[in-house]
Design a protein around this motif. Structure first.
Motif, PDB file in Angstrom:
ATOM      1  N   TYR A 203      -3.239  17.589  -6.477  1.00  0.00           N
ATOM      2  CA  TYR A 203      -2.656  16.399  -5.849  1.00  0.00           C
ATOM      3  C   TYR A 203      -1.668  15.763  -6.819  1.00  0.00           C
ATOM      4  O   TYR A 203      -1.905  15.735  -8.032  1.00  0.00           O
ATOM      5  N   PHE A 204      -0.576  15.265  -6.263  1.00  0.00           N
ATOM      6  CA  PHE A 204       0.401  14.512  -7.041  1.00  0.00           C
ATOM      7  C   PHE A 204       0.604  13.135  -6.402  1.00  0.00           C
ATOM      8  O   PHE A 204       0.573  12.996  -5.177  1.00  0.00           O
ATOM      9  N   PHE A 205       0.836  12.143  -7.246  1.00  0.00           N
ATOM     10  CA  PHE A 205       1.261  10.830  -6.782  1.00  0.00           C
ATOM     11  C   PHE A 205       2.441  10.416  -7.636  1.00  0.00           C
ATOM     12  O   PHE A 205       2.363  10.408  -8.868  1.00  0.00           O
ATOM     13  N   LEU A 215      -2.982   1.028 -10.412  1.00  0.00           N
ATOM     14  CA  LEU A 215      -3.919   0.705  -9.335  1.00  0.00           C
ATOM     15  C   LEU A 215      -4.585   1.972  -8.814  1.00  0.00           C
ATOM     16  O   LEU A 215      -5.785   1.983  -8.506  1.00  0.00           O
ATOM     17  N   LEU A 216      -3.802   3.046  -8.719  1.00  0.00           N
ATOM     18  CA  LEU A 216      -4.371   4.329  -8.302  1.00  0.00           C
ATOM     19  C   LEU A 216      -5.336   4.867  -9.341  1.00  0.00           C
ATOM     20  O   LEU A 216      -6.478   5.222  -9.023  1.00  0.00           O
ATOM     21  N   CYS A 230       1.869  12.737 -15.905  1.00  0.00           N
ATOM     22  CA  CYS A 230       2.986  13.649 -16.169  1.00  0.00           C
ATOM     23  C   CYS A 230       4.263  12.823 -16.331  1.00  0.00           C
ATOM     24  O   CYS A 230       4.451  11.799 -15.659  1.00  0.00           O
ATOM     25  N   THR A 231       5.121  13.268 -17.217  1.00  0.00           N
ATOM     26  CA  THR A 231       6.366  12.540 -17.479  1.00  0.00           C
ATOM     27  C   THR A 231       7.564  13.316 -16.971  1.00  0.00           C
ATOM     28  O   THR A 231       7.505  14.536 -16.763  1.00  0.00           O
ATOM     29  N   ARG A 232       8.626  12.593 -16.760  1.00  0.00           N
ATOM     30  CA  ARG A 232       9.921  13.205 -16.411  1.00  0.00           C
ATOM     31  C   ARG A 232      10.956  12.682 -17.397  1.00  0.00           C
ATOM     32  O   ARG A 232      11.201  11.482 -17.445  1.00  0.00           O
ATOM     33  N   ASN A 238       4.520  10.890 -12.743  1.00  0.00           N
ATOM     34  CA  ASN A 238       3.559  11.464 -11.806  1.00  0.00           C
ATOM     35  C   ASN A 238       2.122  11.292 -12.278  1.00  0.00           C
ATOM     36  O   ASN A 238       1.852  11.354 -13.471  1.00  0.00           O
ATOM     37  N   ILE A 239       1.227  11.123 -11.324  1.00  0.00           N
ATOM     38  CA  ILE A 239      -0.203  11.231 -11.572  1.00  0.00           C
ATOM     39  C   ILE A 239      -0.651  12.540 -10.930  1.00  0.00           C
ATOM     40  O   ILE A 239      -0.399  12.782  -9.741  1.00  0.00           O
ATOM     41  N   SER A 240      -1.305  13.383 -11.719  1.00  0.00           N
ATOM     42  CA  SER A 240      -1.742  14.692 -11.233  1.00  0.00           C
ATOM     43  C   SER A 240      -3.262  14.765 -11.231  1.00  0.00           C
ATOM     44  O   SER A 240      -3.920  14.342 -12.181  1.00  0.00           O
ATOM     45  N   VAL A 241      -3.820  15.291 -10.154  1.00  0.00           N
ATOM     46  CA  VAL A 241      -5.247  15.608 -10.067  1.00  0.00           C
ATOM     47  C   VAL A 241      -5.344  17.110  -9.854  1.00  0.00           C
ATOM     48  O   VAL A 241      -4.949  17.616  -8.800  1.00  0.00           O
TER      49      VAL A 241
END
Length: 258
Positions: A203-205, A215-216, A230-232, A238-241
């Motif tokens: 999953y990505f957010f 908050l997530l 994760c960075t860009r 990004n938040i990765s699960v």
């Protein structure tokens, strides 16, 4: 507001062959109102609207907390509140045409939160704007303010945090349905001298606002869901699960968009 007997008498004049202009002149009732009565005779019940739970003498939580938690996630991701006129605001959540089930879920949640207000689907190129007018959207979503959400502080009010704590998966589902996705990643490994391909879901957010990302992640932490940032180009993005157990838990409660 005209009563039903006045409306019937006015329409009876039209039934006699009178013109709209002459009936309007005789009765003092606008032509627009008379035209509206030709399609809806009964007066609108102005007392049907439920009071805003946040505007009561003793503020209360929304009556549909699970629907509210989901809508809150959608709003923080792809929603905005704008002023319309005369103290009325409209909430708009933009949903891609690719996910008709998501659009239906957004409409349902918005209608449950404001049951007396009509929810509209406004078609745009490649997406639909799910929209509802109400005076009370700023009461229900105090994160509303001038400017883009990622350019100002975003924090939940205590009563909102209580709702999220009570319905965390609905909140996460709303965030993922707005600014997230479930994808299948792949990689290759050398096994016994042979390179093999492996696929795994994750999953990505993605959200520019650090406050909304937190908050997530704060909610994921409470549920025991492992995540990574994760960075860009060196910037958090990004938040990765991706861990198997955490993905399995997300699949049970969130799942892919549909």
């Amino acid at each position: 507001m005209y009563d039903l007997s006045t409306r019937k008498r006015t329409l009876d004049l039209l039934a006699q062959g009178r013109s709209l202009n002459s009936v309007s002149t005789q009765t003092g009732i606008s032509r627009a109102a008379i035209r509206a009565w030709q399609t809806r005779l009964e007066p609108l019940n102005r007392t049907r609207a439920r009071p805003c739970p946040r505007c009561a003498d003793v503020p209360e939580k929304p009556e549909q907390p699970a629907a509210y938690a989901y809508l809150l996630g959608l709003y923080l991701g792809d929603g905005c509140i704008s002023y319309a006129r005369r103290g009325v605001y409209f909430l708009r959540v933009t949903c891609a045409d690719a996910w008709p089930g998501l659009i239906d879920a957004c409409v349902e949640a918005m209608q449950l939160v404001r049951p007396a207000n009509k929810v509209f689907r406004v078609q745009r190129q490649g997406c639909q704007n799910v929209t509802c007018y109400s005076k009370h959207w700023p009461c229900l979503f105090p994160q509303h303010g001038p400017g883009k959400k990622h350019e100002r502080a975003i924090a939940l009010a205590p009563w909102q945090q209580e709702l999220v704590d009570a319905h965390p998966w609905e909140f996460i589902r709303g965030l993922i349905h707005s600014d997230g996705c479930r994808i299948t990643n792949w990689t290759t490994r050398l096994v016994g001298g042979e390179r093999k391909r492996y696929e795994y879901p994750r999953y990505f957010f993605t959200n520019v606002s650090g406050d909304i990302r937190q908050l997530l992640t704060d909610t994921l932490d409470k549920l025991g869901v492992a995540w990574t940032l994760c960075t860009r180009k060196g910037n958090p993005f990004n938040i990765s699960v991706a861990r198997r157990a955490s993905v399995a838990l997300m699949d049970v409660h969130v799942g892919p968009k549909y």
